[in-house]
Design a protein around this motif. Structure first.
Motif, PDB file in Angstrom:
ATOM      1  N   LYS A  27       0.822  -1.207   0.000  1.00 46.05           N
ATOM      2  CA  LYS A  27       0.000   0.000   0.000  1.00 46.05           C
ATOM      3  C   LYS A  27       0.858   1.259   0.000  1.00 46.05           C
ATOM      4  O   LYS A  27       0.457   2.290  -0.548  1.00 46.05           O
ATOM      5  CB  LYS A  27      -0.923   0.010   1.223  1.00 46.05           C
ATOM      6  CG  LYS A  27      -1.993  -1.068   1.208  1.00 46.05           C
ATOM      7  CD  LYS A  27      -2.881  -0.964   2.438  1.00 46.05           C
ATOM      8  CE  LYS A  27      -3.968  -2.033   2.415  1.00 46.05           C
ATOM      9  NZ  LYS A  27      -4.844  -1.943   3.622  1.00 46.05           N
ATOM     10  N   GLU A  28       2.046   1.163   0.617  1.00 38.90           N
ATOM     11  CA  GLU A  28       2.913   2.331   0.749  1.00 38.90           C
ATOM     12  C   GLU A  28       4.362   1.967   0.451  1.00 38.90           C
ATOM     13  O   GLU A  28       4.808   0.853   0.749  1.00 38.90           O
ATOM     14  CB  GLU A  28       2.835   2.911   2.171  1.00 38.90           C
ATOM     15  CG  GLU A  28       1.484   3.442   2.560  1.00 38.90           C
ATOM     16  CD  GLU A  28       1.479   3.986   3.982  1.00 38.90           C
ATOM     17  OE1 GLU A  28       0.531   4.705   4.337  1.00 38.90           O
ATOM     18  OE2 GLU A  28       2.434   3.682   4.742  1.00 38.90           O
ATOM     19  N   GLN A  33      12.824   4.840  -2.323  1.00 38.72           N
ATOM     20  CA  GLN A  33      12.988   3.407  -2.082  1.00 38.72           C
ATOM     21  C   GLN A  33      13.062   2.661  -3.410  1.00 38.72           C
ATOM     22  O   GLN A  33      12.422   3.037  -4.392  1.00 38.72           O
ATOM     23  CB  GLN A  33      11.820   2.878  -1.249  1.00 38.72           C
ATOM     24  CG  GLN A  33      11.900   1.390  -0.926  1.00 38.72           C
ATOM     25  CD  GLN A  33      10.727   0.924  -0.068  1.00 38.72           C
ATOM     26  OE1 GLN A  33       9.914   1.728   0.383  1.00 38.72           O
ATOM     27  NE2 GLN A  33      10.637  -0.377   0.150  1.00 38.72           N
ATOM     28  N   ILE A  34      13.847   1.593  -3.449  1.00 33.41           N
ATOM     29  CA  ILE A  34      13.882   0.724  -4.621  1.00 33.41           C
ATOM     30  C   ILE A  34      12.698  -0.236  -4.534  1.00 33.41           C
ATOM     31  O   ILE A  34      12.559  -0.976  -3.560  1.00 33.41           O
ATOM     32  CB  ILE A  34      15.204  -0.063  -4.704  1.00 33.41           C
ATOM     33  CG1 ILE A  34      16.384   0.904  -4.813  1.00 33.41           C
ATOM     34  CG2 ILE A  34      15.178  -1.016  -5.897  1.00 33.41           C
ATOM     35  CD1 ILE A  34      16.370   1.793  -6.036  1.00 33.41           C
ATOM     36  N   ILE A  35      11.857  -0.206  -5.560  1.00 39.45           N
ATOM     37  CA  ILE A  35      10.647  -1.031  -5.575  1.00 39.45           C
ATOM     38  C   ILE A  35      10.850  -2.230  -6.492  1.00 39.45           C
ATOM     39  O   ILE A  35      11.282  -2.087  -7.639  1.00 39.45           O
ATOM     40  CB  ILE A  35       9.429  -0.213  -6.045  1.00 39.45           C
ATOM     41  CG1 ILE A  35       9.141   0.924  -5.058  1.00 39.45           C
ATOM     42  CG2 ILE A  35       8.202  -1.108  -6.201  1.00 39.45           C
ATOM     43  CD1 ILE A  35       7.989   1.814  -5.472  1.00 39.45           C
ATOM     44  N   ASN A  36      10.543  -3.397  -5.979  1.00 37.48           N
ATOM     45  CA  ASN A  36      10.509  -4.619  -6.781  1.00 37.48           C
ATOM     46  C   ASN A  36       9.040  -5.015  -6.934  1.00 37.48           C
ATOM     47  O   ASN A  36       8.410  -5.481  -5.979  1.00 37.48           O
ATOM     48  CB  ASN A  36      11.293  -5.733  -6.094  1.00 37.48           C
ATOM     49  CG  ASN A  36      12.791  -5.515  -6.187  1.00 37.48           C
ATOM     50  OD1 ASN A  36      13.409  -5.857  -7.184  1.00 37.48           O
ATOM     51  ND2 ASN A  36      13.374  -4.926  -5.150  1.00 37.48           N
ATOM     52  N   SER A  98       2.966   4.901 -10.068  1.00 40.18           N
ATOM     53  CA  SER A  98       2.848   5.659  -8.817  1.00 40.18           C
ATOM     54  C   SER A  98       1.402   5.818  -8.359  1.00 40.18           C
ATOM     55  O   SER A  98       1.150   6.174  -7.203  1.00 40.18           O
ATOM     56  CB  SER A  98       3.495   7.037  -8.975  1.00 40.18           C
ATOM     57  OG  SER A  98       2.935   7.727 -10.078  1.00 40.18           O
ATOM     58  N   ASP A  99       0.443   5.539  -9.267  1.00 41.94           N
ATOM     59  CA  ASP A  99      -0.973   5.602  -8.878  1.00 41.94           C
ATOM     60  C   ASP A  99      -1.424   4.340  -8.143  1.00 41.94           C
ATOM     61  O   ASP A  99      -2.531   4.300  -7.600  1.00 41.94           O
ATOM     62  CB  ASP A  99      -1.856   5.800 -10.118  1.00 41.94           C
ATOM     63  CG  ASP A  99      -1.672   7.174 -10.741  1.00 41.94           C
ATOM     64  OD1 ASP A  99      -1.160   8.078 -10.044  1.00 41.94           O
ATOM     65  OD2 ASP A  99      -2.032   7.342 -11.926  1.00 41.94           O
ATOM     66  N   LEU A 100      -0.577   3.328  -8.138  1.00 41.16           N
ATOM     67  CA  LEU A 100      -0.957   2.055  -7.519  1.00 41.16           C
ATOM     68  C   LEU A 100      -0.735   2.049  -6.009  1.00 41.16           C
ATOM     69  O   LEU A 100      -1.251   1.176  -5.311  1.00 41.16           O
ATOM     70  CB  LEU A 100      -0.151   0.909  -8.144  1.00 41.16           C
ATOM     71  CG  LEU A 100      -0.292   0.704  -9.655  1.00 41.16           C
ATOM     72  CD1 LEU A 100       0.651  -0.403 -10.117  1.00 41.16           C
ATOM     73  CD2 LEU A 100      -1.729   0.377 -10.024  1.00 41.16           C
ATOM     74  N   TYR A 101       0.046   2.997  -5.512  1.00 39.96           N
ATOM     75  CA  TYR A 101       0.408   2.989  -4.095  1.00 39.96           C
ATOM     76  C   TYR A 101       0.627   4.422  -3.618  1.00 39.96           C
ATOM     77  O   TYR A 101       0.643   5.374  -4.412  1.00 39.96           O
ATOM     78  CB  TYR A 101       1.680   2.167  -3.867  1.00 39.96           C
ATOM     79  CG  TYR A 101       2.814   2.546  -4.795  1.00 39.96           C
ATOM     80  CD1 TYR A 101       3.645   3.629  -4.525  1.00 39.96           C
ATOM     81  CD2 TYR A 101       3.043   1.826  -5.969  1.00 39.96           C
ATOM     82  CE1 TYR A 101       4.661   3.985  -5.380  1.00 39.96           C
ATOM     83  CE2 TYR A 101       4.062   2.178  -6.835  1.00 39.96           C
ATOM     84  CZ  TYR A 101       4.870   3.257  -6.539  1.00 39.96           C
ATOM     85  OH  TYR A 101       5.873   3.616  -7.396  1.00 39.96           O
ATOM     86  N   LYS A 102       0.841   4.553  -2.336  1.00 41.59           N
ATOM     87  CA  LYS A 102       1.096   5.858  -1.730  1.00 41.59           C
ATOM     88  C   LYS A 102       2.593   6.002  -1.452  1.00 41.59           C
ATOM     89  O   LYS A 102       3.224   5.098  -0.916  1.00 41.59           O
ATOM     90  CB  LYS A 102       0.309   5.995  -0.424  1.00 41.59           C
ATOM     91  CG  LYS A 102       0.496   7.333   0.275  1.00 41.59           C
ATOM     92  CD  LYS A 102      -0.298   7.385   1.574  1.00 41.59           C
ATOM     93  CE  LYS A 102      -0.083   8.710   2.295  1.00 41.59           C
ATOM     94  NZ  LYS A 102      -0.827   8.757   3.584  1.00 41.59           N
ATOM     95  N   SER A 103       3.152   7.150  -1.830  1.00 46.51           N
ATOM     96  CA  SER A 103       4.561   7.439  -1.545  1.00 46.51           C
ATOM     97  C   SER A 103       4.663   8.211  -0.233  1.00 46.51           C
ATOM     98  O   SER A 103       4.033   9.259  -0.069  1.00 46.51           O
ATOM     99  CB  SER A 103       5.191   8.252  -2.678  1.00 46.51           C
ATOM    100  OG  SER A 103       5.312   7.473  -3.843  1.00 46.51           O
ATOM    101  N   VAL A 104       5.467   7.678   0.667  1.00 40.99           N
ATOM    102  CA  VAL A 104       5.581   8.259   2.006  1.00 40.99           C
ATOM    103  C   VAL A 104       6.945   8.925   2.161  1.00 40.99           C
ATOM    104  O   VAL A 104       7.979   8.281   1.940  1.00 40.99           O
ATOM    105  CB  VAL A 104       5.409   7.170   3.086  1.00 40.99           C
ATOM    106  CG1 VAL A 104       5.511   7.779   4.481  1.00 40.99           C
ATOM    107  CG2 VAL A 104       4.084   6.449   2.901  1.00 40.99           C
TER     108      VAL A 104
END
Length: 323
Positions: A27-28, A33-36, A98-104
């Protein structure tokens, strides 16, 4: 016009018939951060699809059967828009990741090195005297799923060299009074800051004198040169005692040899991507990678390495990299 409308409607229908799943989506995610991200694409019929990842990301595609594609994306969660495209015959799908999750945003702490990683550790730390005001510190950074390009300790003349996505070497100067370096990275597995401490132990004074890392140091006073100078002085005393002209020949020849040994050996150009090492050894830290056509001053040549001066810094390169 009618044909264009029909084509667009057909493309929309086929795109909407794609079943797209994100098995490991969170969700976040933290900023930088490196996203896999795993993307599973299921087609209504057998189709050949083309996947275009966001700029600067890594992609790996496997097709498990006629109808299922498994796509793995690896990218940095920065401020840039990350669009992922799925294209096929009569099929077009654009996904803004970036619309799939929230950036914190991450609340930073003091001495934060700007790196978020699953894990990070330091190996091969080296400390030695550099000049009268500074000591040199270098080490290798090993990390997993880390934004290593952002690593910084804000040290004087710091240099970060990326060896791979998960490995880098670092070089910097600290004050003489500094006994250790402390910094923090953010562990994305534990969601907390992890402390790293690197002691600065100047145990071997011979590191800088043997390799001449200090560009300001007068390198004529090396053990070999001192021995030659002592022998020259002895021969001059012998000449003064016996007053024989031919006794001047050995000290003159030795003086010429000493001058030749300490003269710069000319200039050269390094091939693009040449690694410049701190020490002339296989496992030495890389503190600089030369861009194309980098000009250096040659100071000394040995069996496998050549000592060079570049940007007022001293380092070693492999002989085959000298042009």
């Amino acid at each position: 016009m009618r044909y264009l409308i029909i084509t667009l409607l057909t493309s929309f229908i086929f795109a909407s018939n794609l079943i797209i799943q994100y098995p490991n989506l969170k969700k976040e995610y933290y900023e930088n951060q490196i996203i896999n991200l795993d993307v599973k694409v299921i087609t209504p019929k057998e189709m050949n699809l083309t996947f275009i990842p966001p700029l600067g990301s890594d992609i790996n595609i496997t097709k498990t059967n006629k109808f299922i594609y498994n796509v793995h994306l690896k990218y940095k969660n920065d401020n840039e828009i990350k669009n992922f495209f799925i294209i096929g015959k009569n099929t077009y799908k654009q996904i803004t990741l970036s619309d799939l999750y929230k950036s914190v945003p991450l609340t930073k702490v003091k001495n934060f090195c700007n790196v978020l990683a699953d894990k990070l550790n330091i190996s091969n730390p080296i400390s030695s005297e550099y000049d009268k005001n500074h000591n040199m510190v270098s080490f290798t950074i090993n990390a997993k799923n880390a934004n290593l390009k952002d690593f910084t300790l804000h040290l004087k003349d710091e240099n970060l060299t990326l060896v791979s996505a998960n490995k880098a070497t670092y070089f910097g100067l600290v004050g003489k009074d500094k006994k250790k370096i402390i910094f923090y990275y953010f562990n994305t597995q534990n969601d907390n800051f992890q402390k790293i401490s690197i002691p600065i132990n100047i145990k071997e004074q011979t590191i800088s004198t043997q390799t001449d890392l200090n560009p300001e140091e007068n390198t004529i006073f090396t053990p070999v040169n001192i021995l030659i100078l002592s022998f020259i002085a002895f021969l001059i005393i012998v000449f003064l005692v016996y007053q024989k002209i031919w006794l001047l020949i050995p000290p003159i020849l030795l003086s010429a040899l000493l001058i030749y040994m300490n003269l710069p050996k000319g200039e050269a150009f390094l091939a693009r991507g040449t690694k410049i090492y701190i020490l002339p050894t296989i496992n030495s830290t890389v503190f600089y990678i030369a861009p194309i056509g980098t000009k250096v001053e040659i100071l000394k040549k040995e069996k496998h390495y050549t000592k060079v001066k570049i940007n007022n810094k001293i380092g070693w390169v492999k002989n085959e990299d000298i042009k």
